[in-house]
Write an enzyme that holds these catalytic residues in place. Structure first.
Site, short mmCIF file in Angstrom:
data_model
loop_
_atom_site.label_atom_id
_atom_site.label_comp_id
_atom_site.label_asym_id
_atom_site.label_seq_id
_atom_site.Cartn_x
_atom_site.Cartn_y
_atom_site.Cartn_z
CD GLU A 187 -14.41 42.28 -50.11
OE1 GLU A 187 -13.93 41.26 -50.63
OE2 GLU A 187 -15.31 42.95 -50.62
CE LYS A 215 -5.02 38.25 -53.09
NZ LYS A 215 -4.83 36.82 -53.27
CG ASP A 220 -3.57 31.55 -49.76
OD1 ASP A 220 -3.67 31.59 -51.01
OD2 ASP A 220 -2.51 31.29 -49.17
CE1 TYR A 277 -13.57 36.94 -55.09
CE2 TYR A 277 -13.02 35.66 -53.13
CZ TYR A 277 -12.88 35.90 -54.48
OH TYR A 277 -12.05 35.11 -55.23
CE LYS A 312 -0.38 37.80 -51.92
NZ LYS A 312 -0.07 37.45 -53.29
CB CYS A 330 27.60 8.88 -43.71
SG CYS A 330 25.92 8.36 -44.16
CB CYS A 359 27.07 4.00 -44.35
SG CYS A 359 27.82 5.34 -45.26
CB CYS A 406 27.23 9.89 -47.56
SG CYS A 406 27.76 8.17 -47.45
CB CYS A 462 25.26 4.98 -48.06
SG CYS A 462 24.45 6.06 -46.88
S1 IVH Z 1 -12.03 40.33 -55.74
C1 IVH Z 1 -12.38 41.65 -60.04
N1 IVH Z 1 -11.94 39.71 -53.20
O1 IVH Z 1 -7.46 36.83 -55.10
C2 IVH Z 1 -12.01 41.35 -58.65
N2 IVH Z 1 -10.58 38.45 -54.70
O2 IVH Z 1 -5.09 37.70 -56.51
C3 IVH Z 1 -12.17 39.93 -58.31
N3 IVH Z 1 -9.32 36.64 -53.64
O3 IVH Z 1 -8.49 35.80 -58.27
C4 IVH Z 1 -11.42 39.51 -57.13
N4 IVH Z 1 -10.07 36.98 -51.60
O4 IVH Z 1 -9.20 34.39 -56.24
C5 IVH Z 1 -11.47 39.43 -54.44
N5 IVH Z 1 -12.02 39.24 -50.94
C6 IVH Z 1 -11.55 38.96 -52.15
C7 IVH Z 1 -10.64 37.91 -52.39
C8 IVH Z 1 -10.17 37.70 -53.70
C9 IVH Z 1 -9.30 36.23 -52.37
C10 IVH Z 1 -8.55 36.03 -54.73
C11 IVH Z 1 -9.30 35.77 -56.00
C12 IVH Z 1 -8.52 36.49 -57.07
C13 IVH Z 1 -7.18 36.59 -56.45
C14 IVH Z 1 -6.37 37.71 -57.04
#
Ligand code: IVH
Length: 692
Positions: free
Chosen positions: A112, A114, A116, A224, A311, A405, A408, A423, A429
């Protein structure tokens, strides 16, 4: 219409509006016009005002938000909200997959995006949203239900059937780039500080006091994870499909993968493709699909073993360096700022980037006309991280740094150990003077409202403001006569100035703008020396005895008070009634009496400063370094390995955040019960018995 008919109509309108919200916010396929939607909404609002006793807590009218301010209650999560372990490389990911296969054999994974943003846990009872709670420290979070109700894509009532009578569903609340840009544009026009990134913006918005503000900010939410005693289906994937059927927004970009290659392919695809998403993502989450397998794998203290976050590297963009401006700050430090050919980066258009200093320009051999790489860190302004030499124009010449600067004309100097040019004309200034005053009145310093950068410049130009001490001698009549000010603003400023005389000493100390004396250092200095006179009269050696104060800071402090101008300013401020002495801190308990504590790493529930403040509130002393004098260390995430090793060698007790919280929350209060009650509601943590 009879009473009964009206109530029936209310239920009908609720259902209809909820259906159209879902069509609009989740399916992106509205069936009626905004105009018609508003007409239905108004009809319901009107009925609700006539029959408030029949208004539903989850009525679609709640999506508009209200001006009522909310105190956030702390609520315990029924299922702890864990975080995820991170990996940054394909090798680490491979090891994780191998480990799972060793334990379970062949398994299915779900990949999935992630998101932000900021995590949220929603509880539904009999298909209606009961509560929305932030992650907090993972065990307890803040109840932000009223704010969450305003998020269009979160169902207030579920459609279809088959959901458990009670369940929690988790997801991420985020601010799509479009909302983020709009918000920052508005803030820029209003002269308010910009928000660094969509993640901070989302988290900040969710904690807004007024749900009306939240409603206007355009947040979104994708779910999620379902947390329930008896899952409806046997796999995560199937459960997400169910959630979608009930009306939740579930990501379309999820995939069941069986091999490492498939997972890597998913990652590689989204590493580039995410640039086209309308919201920020920072990685891929890989989860074991079967709940039975998830249970076998279990969790560590912090994170499940059945999931991992891969990441992404920070996004980069390549663009042309058009020119370099030089900004002079309040300390006289000169910062080069690059003007770029506008380029799309991580969802926003970037036009300016920082280059830090002359050494950096020389090191990277950055030249005007070069194609340069820009990256976004945590800050608002992206930075230049490199030059694409293969694209350098044949006639390019090395960059020549300025010698005088730009404001000034004074010749710039370089102090030993400083990367920046300065400066030295501190007295005359203009940006330095204005910068010092802006800093003095800023929110974390004296917090004088109504005095923005522009007004300060105006006052300086009109000769009413030469330095910070003049603020306390502003004349209301003269103020009101200035262009763009008027009587109302003038009296607001005067009132703000008056109120600032109550600002506690540590903030006054910070406001003075002594080099290197930030908020934290000011706090340490204030608690160590108690009065401004004691600090002003201390030697470099004496100053270095205060916590976190090294030789560099100590010298900066003595330099500040050695200046006659500064001494005169300080005396005038004293006469104006500013707080020059620390008031006694309220001590909450004696739990840490006589204990020396090191706070290290990153904590789930609170900032490091908050943790340190807790140590003091409970009678303990904060130390910066690990030594034999330390009684225990509270270790968060990413505590440095060297520190850890040293602590283990010395046999020092290491506590987790939770253990520490339970230690102080089990202590006898030394304050009035009322204050303690308030505390307990924000940091209630299971009491696990005392450690000492
Ligand atoms: S699962 C027990 N799925 O990432 C598992 N987390 O770094 C629960 N996050 O606290 C998390 N997208 O806020 C999960 N597709 C995704 C996510 C996700 C973002 C965040 C979430 C978590 C943090 C951990």
């Amino acid at each position: 219409m009879s009473h009964e008919k009206d109530i029936k109509r209310m239920r009908e309108l609720e259902r209809e509006l909820e259906y159209h919200s879902h069509k609009y916010y989740v399916d992106n396929a509205p069936e009626i016009s905004d105009f018609d939607f508003d007409a239905l909404l108004r009809e319901l609002q009107e009925l609700e005002s006539r029959y408030p006793e029949f208004a539903d807590a989850n009525s679609p009218t709640k999506r508009v938000g209200s001006d009522l301010t909310t105190e956030f209650q702390s609520v315990e999560h029924r299922y702890a909200m864990q975080s995820l372990s991170n990996t940054y490389s394909s090798e680490e990911l491979g090891e994780w997959i191998d480990r799972i296969r060793r334990e379970i054999g062949d398994v299915e994974f779900v990949c999935e995006l992630k998101f932000d943003g900021t995590a949220i846990s929603l509880t539904y009872e009999n298909g209606a949203l009961l509560r929305a709670v932030t992650r907090g420290d993972g065990r307890r979070g803040d109840d932000v239900t009223n704010n969450v109700r305003t998020i269009g894509s979160i169902p207030l009532k579920l459609c279809s059937e088959g959901y458990p009578a009670m369940f929690e569903i988790r997801g991420e609340i985020y601010m799509p780039y479009a909302s983020f840009d709009r918000l920052n544009n508005e803030r820029e026009m209003a002269g308010e500080p910009l928000l660094a990134n969509p993640r901070n913006a989302a988290a900040g918005t969710l904690k807004q006091q007024s749900s009306k503000v939240v409603a206007e900010r355009g947040l979104d939410c994708t779910l999620y994870h379902i947390a329930v005693d008896e899952p409806i289906k046997s796999t995560h994937w199937e459960n997400l499909l169910e959630a979608k059927r009930w009306g939740f927004k579930v990501s379309e970009h999820i995939k069941v993968c069986r091999t490492r290659e498939e997972i890597e392919k998913f990652i590689a695809y989204w590493d580039t493709e995410r640039k086209h998403l309308p919201y920020a993502t920072d990685g891929i989450v890989i989860k074991v699909n079967s709940y039975a397998h998830q249970r076998t794998l279990g969790s560590t203290a912090k994170a499940p073993r059945w999931a991992v976050a891969y990441k992404f590297q920070a996004e980069k963009a390549l663009t042309k360096l058009l020119s370099v401006d030089f900004q002079v700050g309040r300390t006289g430090a000169v910062t080069p700022v690059a003007n770029l050919d506008p380029v799309q980066l991580a969802g926003t258009v970037v036009k300016r980037a920082s280059i830090h200093n002359a050494d950096q320009i020389e090191l990277l051999d950055i030249r005007i006309g070069d194609m340069v790489y820009v990256e976004k860190g945590g800050e608002i302004i992206p930075k230049i991280t490199g030059v694409e030499l293969s694209m350098r124009p044949a006639d390019s010449t090395p960059f020549e740094y300025i010698t005088h600067c730009p404001e000034c004309g004074t010749e710039l100097v370089r102090y030993e150990g400083e990367a920046k040019h300065f400066c030295p004309n501190t007295k005359e200034c203009k940006p330095q003077i204005i910068g010092r005053i802006v800093h003095f009145v800023s929110r974390k310093a004296m917090n004088i409202e109504g005095l923005g950068g522009e007004t300060i410049e105006l006052l300086w130009e009109s000769g009413m403001l030469r330095d910070i001490a003049d603020i306390y001698h502003l004349d209301p009549i003269q103020l009101a006569s200035l262009p763009r000010l008027g009587e109302k603003s003038a009296s607001n400023i005067i009132e703000g100035v008056r109120q600032s005389t109550d600002v506690p000493f540590e903030r006054v100390l910070f406001a003075l703008g002594i080099r290197f004396v930030g908020e934290t250092t000011a706090r340490y200095l204030a608690s160590h020396f108690r009065t401004l006179d004691a600090i002003a009269n201390a030697s470099v050696e004496e100053l270095s005895e205060a916590e976190e104060v090294g030789a560099k800071i100590a010298v900066a402090i003595t330099d500040y008070f050695a200046s006659e101008d500064n001494r005169r300013i300080v005396e005038t401020l004293r006469e104006s009634g500013l707080q020059f002495e620390a008031k006694d801190k309220v001590q909450t308990s004696n739990a840490l009496e006589g204990k020396s504590v090191v706070i290290s790493g990153k904590f789930a529930g609170r900032s490091r400063d908050d943790m340190k403040a807790l140590v003091e509130e409970h009678g303990g002393r904060n130390l910066a370094a690990v030594s034999a004098n330390v009684d225990f260390i509270v270790a968060g995430e990413n505590m440095g390995p060297a520190k850890l090793q040293k602590a283990q060698k010395l046999g020092i007790t290491i506590l987790s955040e939770e253990e520490f919280m339970s230690l102080i929350s089990s202590a006898e209060p030394t304050v009035a019960p009322q204050a303690e009650e308030q505390k307990a509601s924000t940091e209630n943590i299971a009491i696990q018995g005392t450690l000492f």
